[in-house]
Design a protein around this motif. Structure first.
Motif, PDB file in Angstrom:
ATOM      1  N   GLU A 127     -16.917  -6.023  -6.411  1.00  0.00           N
ATOM      2  CA  GLU A 127     -15.469  -5.771  -6.256  1.00  0.00           C
ATOM      3  C   GLU A 127     -15.267  -4.258  -6.153  1.00  0.00           C
ATOM      4  OE1 GLU A 127     -13.123  -9.370  -8.260  1.00  0.00           O
ATOM      5  OE2 GLU A 127     -14.344  -8.307  -9.757  1.00  0.00           O
ATOM      6  N   PHE A 128     -15.810  -3.712  -5.062  1.00  0.00           N
ATOM      7  CA  PHE A 128     -15.797  -2.260  -4.905  1.00  0.00           C
ATOM      8  C   PHE A 128     -14.464  -1.762  -4.359  1.00  0.00           C
ATOM      9  CE2 PHE A 128     -20.699  -2.200  -4.024  1.00  0.00           C
ATOM     10  CZ  PHE A 128     -20.926  -2.654  -5.317  1.00  0.00           C
ATOM     11  N   THR A 129     -13.786  -2.580  -3.541  1.00  0.00           N
ATOM     12  CA  THR A 129     -12.516  -2.155  -2.948  1.00  0.00           C
ATOM     13  C   THR A 129     -11.564  -3.356  -2.872  1.00  0.00           C
ATOM     14  OG1 THR A 129     -13.112  -2.673  -0.650  1.00  0.00           O
ATOM     15  CG2 THR A 129     -13.747  -0.491  -1.447  1.00  0.00           C
ATOM     16  N   VAL A 130     -10.298  -3.059  -2.691  1.00  0.00           N
ATOM     17  CA  VAL A 130      -9.285  -4.108  -2.436  1.00  0.00           C
ATOM     18  C   VAL A 130      -8.440  -3.641  -1.250  1.00  0.00           C
ATOM     19  CG1 VAL A 130      -9.169  -4.850  -4.851  1.00  0.00           C
ATOM     20  CG2 VAL A 130      -7.602  -3.082  -4.028  1.00  0.00           C
ATOM     21  N   ALA A 131      -7.651  -4.556  -0.695  1.00  0.00           N
ATOM     22  CA  ALA A 131      -6.732  -4.172   0.383  1.00  0.00           C
ATOM     23  C   ALA A 131      -5.713  -3.185  -0.179  1.00  0.00           C
ATOM     24  CB  ALA A 131      -6.030  -5.404   0.942  1.00  0.00           C
ATOM     25  N   ALA A 132      -5.560  -2.046   0.500  1.00  0.00           N
ATOM     26  CA  ALA A 132      -4.645  -1.008  -0.002  1.00  0.00           C
ATOM     27  C   ALA A 132      -3.232  -1.560  -0.144  1.00  0.00           C
ATOM     28  CB  ALA A 132      -4.668   0.201   0.922  1.00  0.00           C
ATOM     29  N   SER A 133      -2.861  -2.462   0.750  1.00  0.00           N
ATOM     30  CA  SER A 133      -1.495  -2.999   0.714  1.00  0.00           C
ATOM     31  C   SER A 133      -1.251  -3.863  -0.522  1.00  0.00           C
ATOM     32  CB  SER A 133      -1.237  -3.821   1.974  1.00  0.00           C
ATOM     33  OG  SER A 133      -2.212  -4.852   2.064  1.00  0.00           O
ATOM     34  N   ALA A 134      -2.314  -4.264  -1.206  1.00  0.00           N
ATOM     35  CA  ALA A 134      -2.168  -5.176  -2.341  1.00  0.00           C
ATOM     36  C   ALA A 134      -1.862  -4.456  -3.651  1.00  0.00           C
ATOM     37  CB  ALA A 134      -3.440  -6.002  -2.509  1.00  0.00           C
ATOM     38  N   VAL A 135      -1.973  -3.119  -3.650  1.00  0.00           N
ATOM     39  CA  VAL A 135      -1.801  -2.395  -4.919  1.00  0.00           C
ATOM     40  C   VAL A 135      -0.818  -1.238  -4.749  1.00  0.00           C
ATOM     41  CG1 VAL A 135      -4.052  -3.008  -5.892  1.00  0.00           C
ATOM     42  CG2 VAL A 135      -3.858  -1.005  -4.407  1.00  0.00           C
ATOM     43  N   ALA A 136      -0.122  -0.930  -5.854  1.00  0.00           N
ATOM     44  CA  ALA A 136       0.816   0.200  -5.852  1.00  0.00           C
ATOM     45  C   ALA A 136       0.054   1.508  -5.624  1.00  0.00           C
ATOM     46  CB  ALA A 136       1.541   0.259  -7.198  1.00  0.00           C
ATOM     47  N   PHE A 137       0.759   2.528  -5.140  1.00  0.00           N
ATOM     48  CA  PHE A 137       0.089   3.803  -4.899  1.00  0.00           C
ATOM     49  C   PHE A 137       1.098   4.951  -4.954  1.00  0.00           C
ATOM     50  CE2 PHE A 137      -1.884   6.987  -1.877  1.00  0.00           C
ATOM     51  CZ  PHE A 137      -2.974   7.291  -2.671  1.00  0.00           C
ATOM     52  N   THR A 138       0.860   5.886  -5.856  1.00  0.00           N
ATOM     53  CA  THR A 138       1.613   7.138  -5.906  1.00  0.00           C
ATOM     54  C   THR A 138       0.641   8.229  -5.505  1.00  0.00           C
ATOM     55  OG1 THR A 138       2.979   6.364  -7.745  1.00  0.00           O
ATOM     56  CG2 THR A 138       2.881   8.743  -7.370  1.00  0.00           C
ATOM     57  N   PRO A 148     -10.108  10.030   1.641  1.00  0.00           N
ATOM     58  CA  PRO A 148      -8.984  10.500   2.471  1.00  0.00           C
ATOM     59  C   PRO A 148      -7.695  10.690   1.676  1.00  0.00           C
ATOM     60  CG  PRO A 148     -10.172   8.712   3.561  1.00  0.00           C
ATOM     61  CD  PRO A 148     -10.712   8.794   2.164  1.00  0.00           C
ATOM     62  N   GLN A 149      -7.425   9.793   0.722  1.00  0.00           N
ATOM     63  CA  GLN A 149      -6.209   9.885  -0.080  1.00  0.00           C
ATOM     64  C   GLN A 149      -6.544   9.530  -1.517  1.00  0.00           C
ATOM     65  OE1 GLN A 149      -3.065   7.400   1.509  1.00  0.00           O
ATOM     66  NE2 GLN A 149      -3.625   7.869   3.629  1.00  0.00           N
ATOM     67  N   VAL A 150      -5.876  10.193  -2.451  1.00  0.00           N
ATOM     68  CA  VAL A 150      -6.028   9.844  -3.866  1.00  0.00           C
ATOM     69  C   VAL A 150      -4.663   9.839  -4.541  1.00  0.00           C
ATOM     70  CG1 VAL A 150      -8.411  10.643  -4.137  1.00  0.00           C
ATOM     71  CG2 VAL A 150      -6.512  12.250  -4.493  1.00  0.00           C
ATOM     72  N   SER A 162      -6.861   5.237   5.199  1.00  0.00           N
ATOM     73  CA  SER A 162      -5.750   4.809   6.040  1.00  0.00           C
ATOM     74  C   SER A 162      -6.019   3.408   6.605  1.00  0.00           C
ATOM     75  CB  SER A 162      -5.574   5.787   7.196  1.00  0.00           C
ATOM     76  OG  SER A 162      -6.695   5.680   8.052  1.00  0.00           O
ATOM     77  N   ALA A 163      -4.956   2.792   7.123  1.00  0.00           N
ATOM     78  CA  ALA A 163      -5.095   1.471   7.730  1.00  0.00           C
ATOM     79  C   ALA A 163      -6.101   1.515   8.876  1.00  0.00           C
ATOM     80  CB  ALA A 163      -3.732   0.971   8.221  1.00  0.00           C
ATOM     81  N   ALA A 164      -6.099   2.616   9.643  1.00  0.00           N
ATOM     82  CA  ALA A 164      -7.007   2.729  10.780  1.00  0.00           C
ATOM     83  C   ALA A 164      -8.467   2.754  10.329  1.00  0.00           C
ATOM     84  CB  ALA A 164      -6.684   3.989  11.585  1.00  0.00           C
ATOM     85  N   ASP A 165      -8.699   3.318   9.136  1.00  0.00           N
ATOM     86  CA  ASP A 165     -10.084   3.453   8.656  1.00  0.00           C
ATOM     87  C   ASP A 165     -10.593   2.206   7.957  1.00  0.00           C
ATOM     88  OD1 ASP A 165     -10.533   6.001   9.593  1.00  0.00           O
ATOM     89  OD2 ASP A 165      -9.730   6.952   7.792  1.00  0.00           O
ATOM     90  N   GLY A 166      -9.691   1.276   7.616  1.00  0.00           N
ATOM     91  CA  GLY A 166     -10.153   0.076   6.932  1.00  0.00           C
ATOM     92  C   GLY A 166      -9.170  -0.447   5.906  1.00  0.00           C
ATOM     93  N   ASP A 167      -8.183   0.406   5.552  1.00  0.00           N
ATOM     94  CA  ASP A 167      -7.076  -0.042   4.704  1.00  0.00           C
ATOM     95  C   ASP A 167      -7.534  -0.540   3.342  1.00  0.00           C
ATOM     96  OD1 ASP A 167      -4.348  -0.282   4.351  1.00  0.00           O
ATOM     97  OD2 ASP A 167      -4.301  -2.383   4.989  1.00  0.00           O
TER      98      ASP A 167
END
Lengths: 309, 309
Positions: A127-138, A148-150, A162-167
């Protein structure tokens, strides 16, 4: 009238830039103490009891908050193991300076003597990653060497692309992160062997191993443990291992023994002000405010609720 | 012929990019163990004895390398203090989890009881930066949250800015950095109170306080000390302070008691390969090599010279 609207728009911008940049109307920028002193009850959240893990050692108590949004299978298995009292009487097997404290069953590699996993799964998916859209982000606006982003997701330091890189989004290996040890196969962890980051944040581990949460209180207990003298900080002599009295889910700890903890919310203006107070240190001692801060140098505050709340 | 030249040019590029990026001609990228195993005597340097500081505690020995190129006045004063045995019998007064271990004279604020500084200066200029052109620099290409450029200078992690921005360089507050405590005034340090970074690198301290060197060996001794329970990790009870047996310059330690240490040179192709081995972790365990590394996550290796040297 147009001027009034223009002013209003400028104020709006000013409020936004206050959060991660400038001070409001020439007022003295806030220190972290100022920010925390001005928080109200709604700036804090109380973790779910089933997301808390109490690790009790002779040296003291450590309280971990699990992150089911990022590692649901591992968290489910850890809950099962805690309910079975799987870790009671097992041991901290590794204390490596500037790296990790790790615990589990010293006999886990020995089929005859390994402790039974009972109702828990033997093996879990990575469980190394999850869909970025599934979790809150500040988002923290200051960049990062590794990702790319933290920023933060519900109190946990996270990274994402980013979504383009794999989201994808993932928990970051900051100091106090808790992860599930594995062998060489990516899916060889089951949550029975856990580690806590105790040194300079080893961010190169991100996306290489499943993180399951972070320590809320008790890092000084883990940080002060005697170092293991074997390779990678393992204790070569069984007698040097540090016994685990118990590991319990918060919901299984008798109410009178619980530590009432609140975590600062990371999706609020108050938290943005806290981040700003770390980007530009304004305590009198500082002569060179940097204007930037690294993800793992921002503490997400934890407190015991004040009497008035 | 033109094709031959083109090939040669490509080879040249390939060799350059090998150092911080790709592998040579499809060969397996090197792990850090591979890189260290292939070093020769010329990849290592032996620090000057007068730049070494031996801190002896009951818990063990710590060896620090001073950085006179970055803090000449502080290093000169520290040498005077060590020669006067100023610290012998004084104490570690602060052990703060995830931050610093700090030592000095607990009575330094009490004119009647403070230990005499003798021939040492009472106050020194702030030595927060030096002219970048005055010090060696091997650049890390991966960027940094806190500074325009980062890399290494003769084994020390450093940051710097461009000539247009001010042309200054400074030691970076990585784990194991050693600095000189000060009061609110920038020039209020004299080197008698020193601290070592023991947690996640507090880079916001860069250019706010004078760094004087780094720990070469013994971080596990400092990291395992009991934490102070007062504010900022100070020991509130004098009995909890940790006694300093002695602090000596390497040149004043009897030869039989010296630790023969060598530091990997940071201006060599071997060191570039080492950095690359940290940028892309190729040990079998890793599934996601990052291709980048943060300054403070690159260890500058220290060794005892092998018998054959």
């Amino acid at each position: 009238m147009r001027r009034g609207m223009f002013t209003a728009a400028c104020l709006g911008l000013a409020l936004v830039s206050t959060a991660f940049g400038r001070s409001e109307g020439g007022a003295r920028p806030l220190t972290m103490a100022d920010v925390l002193g001005a928080t109200t009850a709604s700036d804090w959240r109380t973790p779910e009891l089933a997301d808390l893990l109490y690790l009790d050692l002779e040296a003291g108590r450590v309280v971990i908050e699990l992150a089911p949004a990022f590692a649901p299978a591992h968290v489910a298995n850890i809950r099962k193991l805690a309910r079975q009292k799987y870790w009671d009487g097992l041991a901290i097997v590794r204390v490596q300076e500037n790296y990790v404290v790790q615990w589990g069953d010293p006999e886990s590699g020995n089929a005859d003597r390994a402790r039974e996993l009972g109702a828990a799964e033997r093996q879990l998916p990575a469980e190394f990653t999850v869909a970025a859209s599934a979790v809150a982000f500040t988002r923290l606006p200051d960049g990062d060497v590794y990702a790319p982003q933290v920023g933060w997701s519900n109190g946990f330091p996270v990274a994402r692309e980013s979504a383009a890189d794999g989201d994808q989004a993932w928990l970051a290996h900051c100091y106090a992160a808790v992860g599930a040890g594995r062998e060489n196969a990516a899916d060889s962890s089951n949550g029975s062997e856990l580690y806590v980051v105790t040194g300079h944040s080893p961010r190169h581990l991100d996306r290489n191993i499943t993180l399951v949460g972070r320590v809320l209180t008790g890092m000084e207990v883990l940080g002060g443990l005697p170092r293991g003298r074997g390779p990678m900080g393992f204790f070569e002599d069984a007698a040097q291992r540090i016994a685990i009295r118990s590991i319990r889910l918060g919901s299984d700890v008798p109410e009178a023994e619980r530590v009432p903890l609140q975590v600062m919310r990371t999706d609020t203006p108050a938290f943005e002000r806290l981040v700003e107070s770390r980007r530009n240190r304004r305590e009198e001692w500082f002569v060179h405010p940097v204007g930037k801060v690294e993800l793992c140098n921002v503490p997400v505050p934890v407190r015991q609720p004040p009497p008035e709340d």
